[in-house]
Design a protein around this motif. Structure first.
Motif, PDB file in Angstrom:
ATOM      1  N   SER A  86      17.917 -71.004  52.880  1.00 20.08           N
ATOM      2  CA  SER A  86      16.992 -71.913  54.032  1.00 20.08           C
ATOM      3  C   SER A  86      16.458 -71.274  52.758  1.00 20.08           C
ATOM      4  N   PHE A  87      15.794 -69.795  52.054  1.00 28.13           N
ATOM      5  CA  PHE A  87      14.582 -69.947  50.720  1.00 28.13           C
ATOM      6  C   PHE A  87      15.249 -70.683  49.482  1.00 28.13           C
ATOM      7  N   ILE A  92      12.759 -75.239  46.123  1.00 29.62           N
ATOM      8  CA  ILE A  92      13.470 -76.028  45.845  1.00 29.62           C
ATOM      9  C   ILE A  92      12.390 -77.159  46.018  1.00 29.62           C
ATOM     10  N   GLU A  93      12.707 -77.666  47.076  1.00 29.58           N
ATOM     11  CA  GLU A  93      11.672 -78.319  47.767  1.00 29.58           C
ATOM     12  C   GLU A  93      10.417 -78.422  47.158  1.00 29.58           C
ATOM     13  N   LEU A  96       9.374 -79.137  43.594  1.00 30.94           N
ATOM     14  CA  LEU A  96       9.751 -81.299  44.148  1.00 30.94           C
ATOM     15  C   LEU A  96       8.790 -81.681  43.737  1.00 30.94           C
ATOM     16  N   ASN A  97       7.676 -81.386  45.016  1.00 31.86           N
ATOM     17  CA  ASN A  97       6.710 -82.102  45.680  1.00 31.86           C
ATOM     18  C   ASN A  97       5.430 -81.174  44.377  1.00 31.86           C
ATOM     19  N   ASN A  98       5.340 -79.988  43.744  1.00 28.57           N
ATOM     20  CA  ASN A  98       4.647 -79.991  42.639  1.00 28.57           C
ATOM     21  C   ASN A  98       4.992 -78.908  41.868  1.00 28.57           C
ATOM     22  N   CYS A 160      15.811 -70.968  40.405  1.00 28.87           N
ATOM     23  CA  CYS A 160      15.115 -71.957  41.670  1.00 28.87           C
ATOM     24  C   CYS A 160      14.062 -72.336  40.873  1.00 28.87           C
ATOM     25  N   VAL A 161      13.317 -71.481  40.260  1.00 34.88           N
ATOM     26  CA  VAL A 161      12.075 -71.953  39.372  1.00 34.88           C
ATOM     27  C   VAL A 161      11.707 -72.172  38.221  1.00 34.88           C
ATOM     28  N   PHE A 162      13.488 -71.332  37.024  1.00 37.65           N
ATOM     29  CA  PHE A 162      13.497 -72.062  35.651  1.00 37.65           C
ATOM     30  C   PHE A 162      13.534 -73.579  35.921  1.00 37.65           C
TER      31      PHE A 162
END
Length: 202
Positions: A86-87, A92-93, A96-98, A160-162
Protein backbone atom coordinates in the motif's frame (compact mmCIF):
# COMPACT_ATOMS: atom_id res chain seq x y z
CA UNK A 1 -17.77 38.22 -7.80
CA UNK A 2 -16.56 35.59 -5.32
CA UNK A 3 -17.50 32.76 -7.67
CA UNK A 4 -15.54 34.39 -10.50
CA UNK A 5 -12.52 34.81 -8.20
CA UNK A 6 -12.51 31.16 -7.21
CA UNK A 7 -12.96 30.06 -10.81
CA UNK A 8 -10.02 32.16 -11.98
CA UNK A 9 -7.79 30.98 -9.15
CA UNK A 10 -8.63 27.35 -9.89
CA UNK A 11 -7.84 27.96 -13.56
CA UNK A 12 -4.47 29.47 -12.59
CA UNK A 13 -3.49 26.65 -10.26
CA UNK A 14 -4.46 24.01 -12.83
CA UNK A 15 -2.41 25.80 -15.48
CA UNK A 16 0.54 26.25 -13.12
CA UNK A 17 0.53 22.59 -12.19
CA UNK A 18 0.67 21.64 -15.87
CA UNK A 19 3.53 24.06 -16.55
CA UNK A 20 5.49 22.96 -13.47
CA UNK A 21 5.13 19.32 -14.51
CA UNK A 22 6.40 19.96 -18.05
CA UNK A 23 9.05 22.63 -17.34
CA UNK A 24 9.91 22.21 -13.68
CA UNK A 25 10.05 24.91 -11.05
CA UNK A 26 13.15 26.63 -12.46
CA UNK A 27 12.10 26.44 -16.12
CA UNK A 28 8.55 27.70 -15.60
CA UNK A 29 7.81 31.39 -16.26
CA UNK A 30 4.85 33.44 -15.10
CA UNK A 31 4.10 34.20 -18.75
CA UNK A 32 3.92 30.46 -19.51
CA UNK A 33 1.40 30.02 -16.70
CA UNK A 34 -0.65 33.03 -17.81
CA UNK A 35 -0.74 31.72 -21.40
CA UNK A 36 -1.79 28.24 -20.23
CA UNK A 37 -4.54 29.74 -18.05
CA UNK A 38 -5.75 31.97 -20.88
CA UNK A 39 -5.29 35.20 -18.91
CA UNK A 40 -2.88 38.11 -19.11
CA UNK A 41 0.18 38.38 -16.90
CA UNK A 42 -1.23 41.32 -14.92
CA UNK A 43 -4.22 39.19 -13.91
CA UNK A 44 -1.90 36.38 -12.85
CA UNK A 45 0.13 38.75 -10.67
CA UNK A 46 -3.09 40.03 -9.11
CA UNK A 47 -3.69 36.55 -7.69
CA UNK A 48 -0.07 35.50 -7.14
CA UNK A 49 2.85 37.89 -6.81
CA UNK A 50 5.42 35.42 -8.13
CA UNK A 51 5.78 31.82 -9.22
CA UNK A 52 7.28 30.85 -5.85
CA UNK A 53 4.03 31.79 -4.08
CA UNK A 54 2.02 29.92 -6.69
CA UNK A 55 4.24 26.86 -6.47
CA UNK A 56 4.02 26.88 -2.68
CA UNK A 57 0.23 26.81 -2.89
CA UNK A 58 0.24 23.84 -5.28
CA UNK A 59 2.89 22.04 -3.23
CA UNK A 60 0.96 22.60 0.01
CA UNK A 61 -2.22 21.23 -1.56
CA UNK A 62 -0.35 18.13 -2.73
CA UNK A 63 1.18 17.53 0.68
CA UNK A 64 -2.09 18.20 2.51
CA UNK A 65 -3.67 15.26 0.72
CA UNK A 66 -0.50 13.16 0.70
CA UNK A 67 0.53 13.01 4.38
CA UNK A 68 -2.82 11.85 5.82
CA UNK A 69 -2.94 9.09 3.21
CA UNK A 70 0.58 7.88 4.03
CA UNK A 71 -0.02 8.20 7.78
CA UNK A 72 -3.18 6.10 7.51
CA UNK A 73 -1.17 3.36 5.82
CA UNK A 74 1.70 3.51 8.34
CA UNK A 75 -0.73 3.38 11.25
CA UNK A 76 -3.12 0.82 9.75
CA UNK A 77 -3.87 -2.54 11.35
CA UNK A 78 -2.75 -4.71 8.44
CA UNK A 79 -0.02 -7.32 7.80
CA UNK A 80 3.44 -5.91 7.10
CA UNK A 81 3.59 -7.10 3.50
CA UNK A 82 0.21 -5.50 2.74
CA UNK A 83 1.41 -2.29 4.36
CA UNK A 84 4.56 -2.24 2.22
CA UNK A 85 2.47 -2.77 -0.91
CA UNK A 86 0.00 0.00 0.00
CA UNK A 87 2.83 2.38 0.88
CA UNK A 88 4.74 1.88 -2.38
CA UNK A 89 1.64 2.05 -4.56
CA UNK A 90 0.31 5.21 -2.87
CA UNK A 91 3.69 6.97 -2.79
CA UNK A 92 4.36 6.43 -6.49
CA UNK A 93 0.80 7.37 -7.44
CA UNK A 94 1.11 10.69 -5.62
CA UNK A 95 4.46 11.42 -7.28
CA UNK A 96 3.08 10.53 -10.71
CA UNK A 97 0.45 13.21 -10.22
CA UNK A 98 2.89 15.66 -8.60
CA UNK A 99 6.33 14.91 -10.14
CA UNK A 100 7.71 18.35 -9.21
CA UNK A 101 7.42 17.64 -5.47
CA UNK A 102 10.66 15.64 -4.85
CA UNK A 103 12.99 18.28 -6.35
CA UNK A 104 11.19 21.05 -4.48
CA UNK A 105 11.49 19.11 -1.21
CA UNK A 106 15.23 18.57 -1.73
CA UNK A 107 15.79 22.25 -2.55
CA UNK A 108 13.83 23.46 0.47
CA UNK A 109 15.48 20.97 2.83
CA UNK A 110 18.88 22.29 1.73
CA UNK A 111 17.79 25.93 1.87
CA UNK A 112 15.77 26.14 5.09
CA UNK A 113 15.33 22.67 6.65
CA UNK A 114 13.81 23.62 10.02
CA UNK A 115 11.25 26.01 8.54
CA UNK A 116 10.31 23.62 5.76
CA UNK A 117 9.80 20.64 8.09
CA UNK A 118 7.68 22.77 10.41
CA UNK A 119 5.56 23.88 7.45
CA UNK A 120 4.86 20.45 5.94
CA UNK A 121 4.39 18.70 9.26
CA UNK A 122 1.89 21.15 10.74
CA UNK A 123 -0.51 18.29 11.47
CA UNK A 124 2.28 16.14 12.89
CA UNK A 125 5.21 14.10 11.52
CA UNK A 126 4.80 10.78 9.68
CA UNK A 127 3.73 7.94 11.98
CA UNK A 128 6.81 5.86 11.26
CA UNK A 129 6.85 4.55 14.84
CA UNK A 130 3.97 2.17 14.09
CA UNK A 131 5.78 0.68 11.11
CA UNK A 132 9.09 0.39 12.96
CA UNK A 133 7.41 -1.37 15.88
CA UNK A 134 5.60 -3.74 13.51
CA UNK A 135 8.87 -4.65 11.76
CA UNK A 136 10.58 -5.29 15.11
CA UNK A 137 7.72 -7.57 16.22
CA UNK A 138 7.75 -9.55 12.96
CA UNK A 139 11.53 -9.99 13.24
CA UNK A 140 11.22 -11.30 16.83
CA UNK A 141 8.44 -13.69 15.79
CA UNK A 142 10.60 -14.99 12.95
CA UNK A 143 8.13 -13.92 10.27
CA UNK A 144 10.79 -11.97 8.35
CA UNK A 145 14.58 -11.83 8.18
CA UNK A 146 16.42 -9.76 10.78
CA UNK A 147 16.64 -6.20 9.45
CA UNK A 148 17.06 -2.75 10.92
CA UNK A 149 13.55 -1.22 10.68
CA UNK A 150 14.97 2.19 9.78
CA UNK A 151 16.95 0.67 6.89
CA UNK A 152 13.79 -0.98 5.58
CA UNK A 153 11.90 2.32 5.79
CA UNK A 154 14.75 4.10 3.95
CA UNK A 155 14.64 1.43 1.25
CA UNK A 156 10.90 1.92 0.77
CA UNK A 157 11.08 5.71 0.54
CA UNK A 158 14.24 6.00 -1.56
CA UNK A 159 13.19 3.36 -4.08
CA UNK A 160 9.92 5.22 -4.62
CA UNK A 161 11.39 8.72 -4.78
CA UNK A 162 14.65 8.37 -6.71
CA UNK A 163 13.14 7.65 -10.16
CA UNK A 164 11.30 10.98 -9.90
CA UNK A 165 14.35 12.91 -8.70
CA UNK A 166 16.37 11.57 -11.63
CA UNK A 167 13.46 11.53 -14.10
CA UNK A 168 15.08 13.72 -16.82
CA UNK A 169 18.25 11.60 -16.73
CA UNK A 170 16.30 8.34 -17.04
CA UNK A 171 14.16 9.68 -19.88
CA UNK A 172 17.20 10.95 -21.79
CA UNK A 173 19.26 7.79 -21.24
CA UNK A 174 16.42 5.44 -22.17
CA UNK A 175 14.83 7.61 -24.88
CA UNK A 176 11.48 7.64 -23.09
CA UNK A 177 8.62 10.03 -23.66
CA UNK A 178 6.21 11.04 -20.89
CA UNK A 179 3.74 8.22 -21.56
CA UNK A 180 6.46 5.57 -21.57
CA UNK A 181 7.87 6.93 -18.32
CA UNK A 182 4.44 6.83 -16.63
CA UNK A 183 3.95 3.25 -17.81
CA UNK A 184 7.35 2.35 -16.35
CA UNK A 185 6.35 3.85 -12.99
CA UNK A 186 3.07 1.93 -12.98
CA UNK A 187 5.06 -1.28 -13.38
CA UNK A 188 7.48 -0.07 -10.71
CA UNK A 189 4.69 -0.04 -8.12
CA UNK A 190 4.64 -3.82 -8.39
CA UNK A 191 8.40 -4.27 -8.87
CA UNK A 192 9.38 -2.29 -5.77
CA UNK A 193 6.84 -4.10 -3.64
CA UNK A 194 8.06 -7.50 -4.85
CA UNK A 195 11.74 -6.55 -4.45
CA UNK A 196 11.34 -5.30 -0.85
CA UNK A 197 9.15 -8.19 0.26
CA UNK A 198 11.51 -10.76 -1.34
CA UNK A 199 14.45 -9.13 0.46
CA UNK A 200 12.93 -9.72 3.92
CA UNK A 201 10.98 -12.95 3.31
CA UNK A 202 12.27 -16.12 4.91
Amino acid sequence: MMVKQESTEEKITAAAKKVFITKGMMGARMQDIADEAGINKAMLHYYFRNKEKLFEKIFTEAFTSFWPQINNILDADMPLFSKIESFCHSYIEVLLNNPYVPIFVLNELNRQPAMFIQKVWKSGPPKVGSLIQQIEIDVKKGKIKAINPVQLLLNMVSMCVFPFVAKPMFQAALGMNELQYRQLMEIRKVEITRFIIDSISK
